[in-house]
Motif scaffolding. Structure first.
Motif, mmCIF file in Angstrom:
data_model
loop_
_atom_site.group_PDB
_atom_site.id
_atom_site.type_symbol
_atom_site.label_atom_id
_atom_site.label_comp_id
_atom_site.label_asym_id
_atom_site.label_seq_id
_atom_site.Cartn_x
_atom_site.Cartn_y
_atom_site.Cartn_z
ATOM 1 N N HIS A 277 0.817 -1.225 0.000
ATOM 2 C CA HIS A 277 0.000 0.000 0.000
ATOM 3 C C HIS A 277 0.845 1.266 0.000
ATOM 4 O O HIS A 277 0.394 2.311 -0.488
ATOM 5 C CB HIS A 277 -0.934 0.013 1.213
ATOM 6 N N LYS A 278 2.051 1.180 0.530
ATOM 7 C CA LYS A 278 2.882 2.380 0.687
ATOM 8 C C LYS A 278 3.754 2.689 -0.526
ATOM 9 O O LYS A 278 4.059 3.857 -0.787
ATOM 10 C CB LYS A 278 3.779 2.232 1.923
ATOM 11 N N TRP B 110 6.794 -3.011 -5.678
ATOM 12 C CA TRP B 110 6.703 -3.300 -4.244
ATOM 13 C C TRP B 110 7.141 -4.725 -3.919
ATOM 14 O O TRP B 110 7.704 -4.988 -2.851
ATOM 15 C CB TRP B 110 5.284 -3.049 -3.720
#
Length: 224
Positions: A82-83, A92
Motif C-alpha cells: 500500500h505504501k 513493491w
C-alpha cells in the motif's frame, strides 16, 4: 526506468526460484534450528498446543514465536504494497523480496544457541513471501507450503480426467512442478546444512536476490 509493464511476479521461472527458497527455509529451520517449521505454521500450532498442555512453556514458546512472526510478515508485505507508489523505481514485490533476503542474511550469523530468534526471523521472511507471491500465470499457488498446491493440482487432474481438457492437465503440472521444486529446495538445504550449518541460509539470500533481479524483467502488461 518506466513502469509501463508489470513485473514478472507471477512467472513460472520466478515461482520455481521462490519454491526452492521456500523448501530450503523449512529444511533449515527444522534441521538446523531446533526442529521448528519456518513455513508450516499448522505444525507449529499443533506442537505449541501439545507442549502447552504438557506445561513445557519454554518449548511452547519456540513454536508460538514463528507463528506470530509469520503473521507479522504478512502484515509487513501488505503495508509495503500500500505504501510503495506505482511510479517508484522498484516494484513493491522487489522491495519485500529484498527485505526477505536481508533478513535471512542476518539469520546466518545468529549462533545456534539463539535459535528462537533465528526461527522468528525466518518465519517473518516466510510470511512476507507467502503474502507477496500468491499467483503463477493467474493460478493461486503458494511457494512456501504444499498442501494448497497439492489440493489444487489433484483437483485439476481430476477435472482433466472428466473433461479431457488439456488446460487442466497443464495446471496440474504447474502445481505439482512447484511442489517438486519445493522438495528440491528441502533436499538441497539438507545437503548444504551438513557442510555450512547455520550459515546455510545464505543460499536463500542468494536465491532471493536472484528473484529480485528477475523482477526487473516484465511480461508486457500493466503493473499491479
Amino acid at each position: 526506468m518506466k513502469h509501463t509493464a508489470r513485473q514478472m511476479s507471477d512467472s513460472v521461472w520466478l515461482g520455481m526460484v521462490l519454491a526452492l527458497s521456500g523448501g530450503f527455509m523449512d529444511a533449515y529451520s527444522y534441521l538446523c534450528r531446533d526442529q521448528v517449521f519456518a513455513n508450516a505454521q499448522t505444525g507449529n500450532i499443533l506442537l505449541f498446543g501439545v507442549n502447552l498442555v504438557n506445561r513445557d512453556f519454554k518449548i511452547a514458546l519456540h513454536y508460538l514465536s514463528p507463528v506470530l512472526a509469520f503473521t507479522i510478515g504478512i502484515i509487513i508485505a501488505d503495508v509495503v504494497r500500500h505504501k510503495i507508489d506505482s511510479k517508484n523505481q522498484l516494484h513493491w514485490r522487489q522491495v519485500v523480496v529484498l527485505m526477505e533476503a536481508v533478513i535471512l542474511f542476518g539469520v546466518a550469523f545468529i549462533p545456534v544457541g539463539f535459535s528462537l530468534i533465528a526461527n522468528t526471523l525466518t518465519s517473518l521472511a516466510c510470511g512476507i513471501q507467502v503474502e507477496s507471491f500468491r499467483t503463477i500465470h493467474g493460478n493461486g499457488i503458494a511457494t512456501t507450503m504444499c498442501i494448497g498446491n497439492l489440493r489444487s493440482g489433484t483437483q485439476n487432474f481430476c477435472e482433466f480426467l472428466v473433461t479431457k481438457n488439456k488446460q487442466f492437465l497443464r495446471r496440474c503440472g504447474l502445481y505439482y512442478g512447484i511442489i517438486g521444486f519445493f522438495a528440491l529446495g528441502a533436499i538441497f538445504g539438507s545437503l548444504v546444512i551438513r557442510i555450512a550449518e547455520e550459515k546455510a541460509i545464505l543460499i536463500c539470500s542468494i536465491l532471493l536476490l536472484l528473484a529480485f533481479l528477475m523482477m526487473f524483467m516484465n511480461l508486457g502488461r500493466k503493473k499491479k
